[in-house]
Every structure is written in structure tokens, then in C-alpha cells.
Design a protein around this motif. Sequence first.
Motif, mmCIF file in Angstrom:
data_model
loop_
_atom_site.group_PDB
_atom_site.id
_atom_site.type_symbol
_atom_site.label_atom_id
_atom_site.label_comp_id
_atom_site.label_asym_id
_atom_site.label_seq_id
_atom_site.Cartn_x
_atom_site.Cartn_y
_atom_site.Cartn_z
ATOM 1 N N THR A 1 0.836 -1.205 0.000
ATOM 2 C CA THR A 1 0.000 0.000 0.000
ATOM 3 C C THR A 1 0.868 1.251 0.000
ATOM 4 N N GLY A 2 1.949 1.245 0.772
ATOM 5 C CA GLY A 2 2.859 2.384 0.786
ATOM 6 C C GLY A 2 3.486 2.626 -0.581
ATOM 7 N N ALA A 3 3.839 1.541 -1.272
ATOM 8 C CA ALA A 3 4.412 1.686 -2.615
ATOM 9 C C ALA A 3 3.396 2.295 -3.573
ATOM 10 N N ASN A 4 2.121 1.918 -3.438
ATOM 11 C CA ASN A 4 1.082 2.497 -4.288
ATOM 12 C C ASN A 4 0.868 3.979 -3.971
ATOM 13 N N TYR A 5 0.912 4.331 -2.696
ATOM 14 C CA TYR A 5 0.783 5.748 -2.334
ATOM 15 C C TYR A 5 1.948 6.574 -2.888
ATOM 16 N N LYS A 6 3.130 5.988 -2.911
ATOM 17 C CA LYS A 6 4.286 6.712 -3.451
ATOM 18 C C LYS A 6 4.075 7.104 -4.911
ATOM 19 N N ASP B 1 3.930 17.102 0.483
ATOM 20 C CA ASP B 1 4.156 15.933 1.320
ATOM 21 C C ASP B 1 2.848 15.417 1.907
ATOM 22 N N GLU B 2 1.902 15.115 1.032
ATOM 23 C CA GLU B 2 0.617 14.571 1.459
ATOM 24 C C GLU B 2 -0.045 13.865 0.284
ATOM 25 N N SER B 3 -1.080 13.105 0.594
ATOM 26 C CA SER B 3 -1.788 12.397 -0.465
ATOM 27 C C SER B 3 -2.720 13.341 -1.203
ATOM 28 N N PRO B 4 -3.057 13.019 -2.460
ATOM 29 C CA PRO B 4 -3.985 13.868 -3.204
ATOM 30 C C PRO B 4 -5.331 14.031 -2.516
ATOM 31 N N ALA C 1 -13.575 12.942 -4.425
ATOM 32 C CA ALA C 1 -12.219 13.444 -4.659
ATOM 33 C C ALA C 1 -11.333 12.302 -5.133
ATOM 34 N N ASP C 2 -10.413 12.598 -6.021
ATOM 35 C CA ASP C 2 -9.470 11.582 -6.474
ATOM 36 C C ASP C 2 -8.603 11.125 -5.312
ATOM 37 N N CYS C 3 -8.314 9.827 -5.294
ATOM 38 C CA CYS C 3 -7.609 9.207 -4.178
ATOM 39 C C CYS C 3 -6.894 7.966 -4.703
ATOM 40 N N ILE C 4 -6.377 7.144 -3.822
ATOM 41 C CA ILE C 4 -5.604 5.991 -4.267
ATOM 42 C C ILE C 4 -6.460 5.032 -5.083
ATOM 43 N N GLU C 5 -7.767 4.922 -4.766
ATOM 44 C CA GLU C 5 -8.637 4.017 -5.509
ATOM 45 C C GLU C 5 -8.906 4.493 -6.928
#
Length: 337
Positions: free
Chosen positions: A66-71, A79-82, A284-288
Motif C-alpha cells: 500500500t505504501g508503494a502504491n501511495y508513493k 508531502d501529502e496524499s492527493p 475526490a481523487d484518491c488511491i482508488e
Amino acid sequence: MQTMTEGDSKIGVLIANLGTPDATDYWSVRRYLNEFLSDKRVIDYPAWLWQPLLQLIILSRRPYATGANYKLIWDKERDESPLRTITRDQTDAIRALIQEQFGDRVLVDFCMRYGNPSTPDKLKEMVDAGCDRIVFFPLYPQFSTATTATANDKLFEAAQKMFKQPAIRTVEPYFHQPDYIASLANSIREGIAASGTEPDLLVCTYHGMPERYIRMGDPYRSQCMETSRLLLAELGWEEDRLITTFQSRFGPEEWLKPYTVEHVAELAKAGKKNIAICSPAFSADCIETLEEINGEICEAFEHAGGEVFTYIPCLNARPDHVAVLTRMIKNSLEGWA
């Protein structure tokens, strides 16, 4: 002790989204996943069965992937997620419109169900700032026990611990609101125009859930199908140009079907080489969306022979979307402000 007068009374508008890790490292992602996957609204297995599996097996490995996907999607400048960036942008735009009418008497902020800024912390900040009434808005167009309900639960849980408890109103789902449907249709028309090619069909992919939840009374699937139906009518397309699918399956149970990642591959094999895809369940756009849809699902389509995959971004902080959300909030403020 200082006494608050009637003139000091304020109203808080607290906008909520799902949540995000604070960073992409193992322990940050593990803390986030532990909170998320320990929520009984999300995974309702008995704790004696689920927690050993979660703590000893899932959380020993999953944070790395999951961390690799967030990267892949991480906003390195902020320094934060979208998701956090977009939710803040939405909140800033809503605040500006609310304060045009109500001034500083109405405070607008955002929180996350999991991670930071947390719902309890933001509720406390609002009460400490003089808010004796709170409008709480989980940003999920369609109601689900695993999204809207658990966000509400967290707010009320925090309120239970307060000696001075504010009055609270929650904003209803907006899956069928005409201005929301119009905003979706606008985003799709613009996304297709920007791609420069007309798709064979539009895939509306919604976050999935176990079929069992629907049998237990969750209205999510019916609300998703209604959004798709209204969107098709707003676009003025023939019925066979839009299909509804579900993504993000987790665990061994049967989830809502068809599964997006499998179905887009079937479409490509059946000769649908050019598709557009949108995700109306996400505000909102996110990891999914950025990693799963525009990564894994896109790859499945292309590996099966698909040629053109057009991802339509979520509504995010589009002015027409912000106007929808602001109207919903103003409706909930009636009689208070």
C-alpha cells in the motif's frame, strides 16, 4: 470562567472524507490501515477471528504494498496524499462561498474518518471556537454503512465524550440531486472532449462492498444504480453506452458485481477497444482512482487488447461541484443561520 454570550455563538460546518496515511513509510501506512481495517462497519467479522489475522498477517505485509502504491501518487511538494490536498481545496472553496453569505459566524473545516486531521480533534476545535451547532457533511454521494454511517458514528462517538455537547445535523446523501448529476455529466463531456476520441462506452465504477451487506439492508447498490440511470439520461445517450461496475474487492466473500478489473478486460476482448471510465462514488481523487483505476484497471484493459482508456477525474474542486456541496450545506443551515 468566561461566559459566552449569544452574540459569540458560532456554527461549525465540518466536511469529512475517508482518510489517508500521514506518510508512505511502513509504520505510517500500518497505523492508517489498522484504524481502517479495525472498523466494525468496514470489516464486521468477530474480533477474536479478525484481529489475529489482521495484526499478525495482513498488517505485517500489506503496508509495504500500500505504501508503494501511495508513493506513485504522493504529492511530494506538499508531502501529502492527493485526497488530503483535494479535500482542503474543496473546503477552502466552500468556505469562501459560505462566508460571502454568513461571514465569520459560520466556521468551515474538514476532517478524516481515519488518520489526520481526525474527526474528534476537529470537532473539539470547533466547540472550543464557540460553535454550539455543527453541520456534519460526509462527502459520499451514495450512502453506505462503510462510508457515511461510520463517519457519522465517529462524530457522535467524539460528541459522547464532551461535557458541552453541540447540536448536530448530518447532511443527507446526494446521489440523485439534479445539480450533482449535471456536474458529473459536464465532467464526462469535458473529459471525452479533451481525449479527442469518442468512446465505445462509459464505465461507471463504484467502490464495492460484500453482497451480504446489501442483503442486510444497505441501500448503496440501489443508490449507485440510480446515479448511473440519471447520468445516462442527463447525457442523452442510448442505454448500451453506459455500464455500471464495482471495484476494490477485499477478502474471500462475494462482492457487488460485475468486478471492474475483470469486466474491462472482457470488454476489450469483446471488441470494445475505446472506453471512458468515471467513479461517481468518490467526491475526490484518491488511491482508488489515481492508482487502482488509472493503474491496475487500465492495465487489465490494455493487456486484454484495449487501445484507448480515458479516465475521467473525480469532481474534486470543480466550481460546479463546489456549488452542489455548498447548496447542500446551506440547506442544512436553514433555521440556524
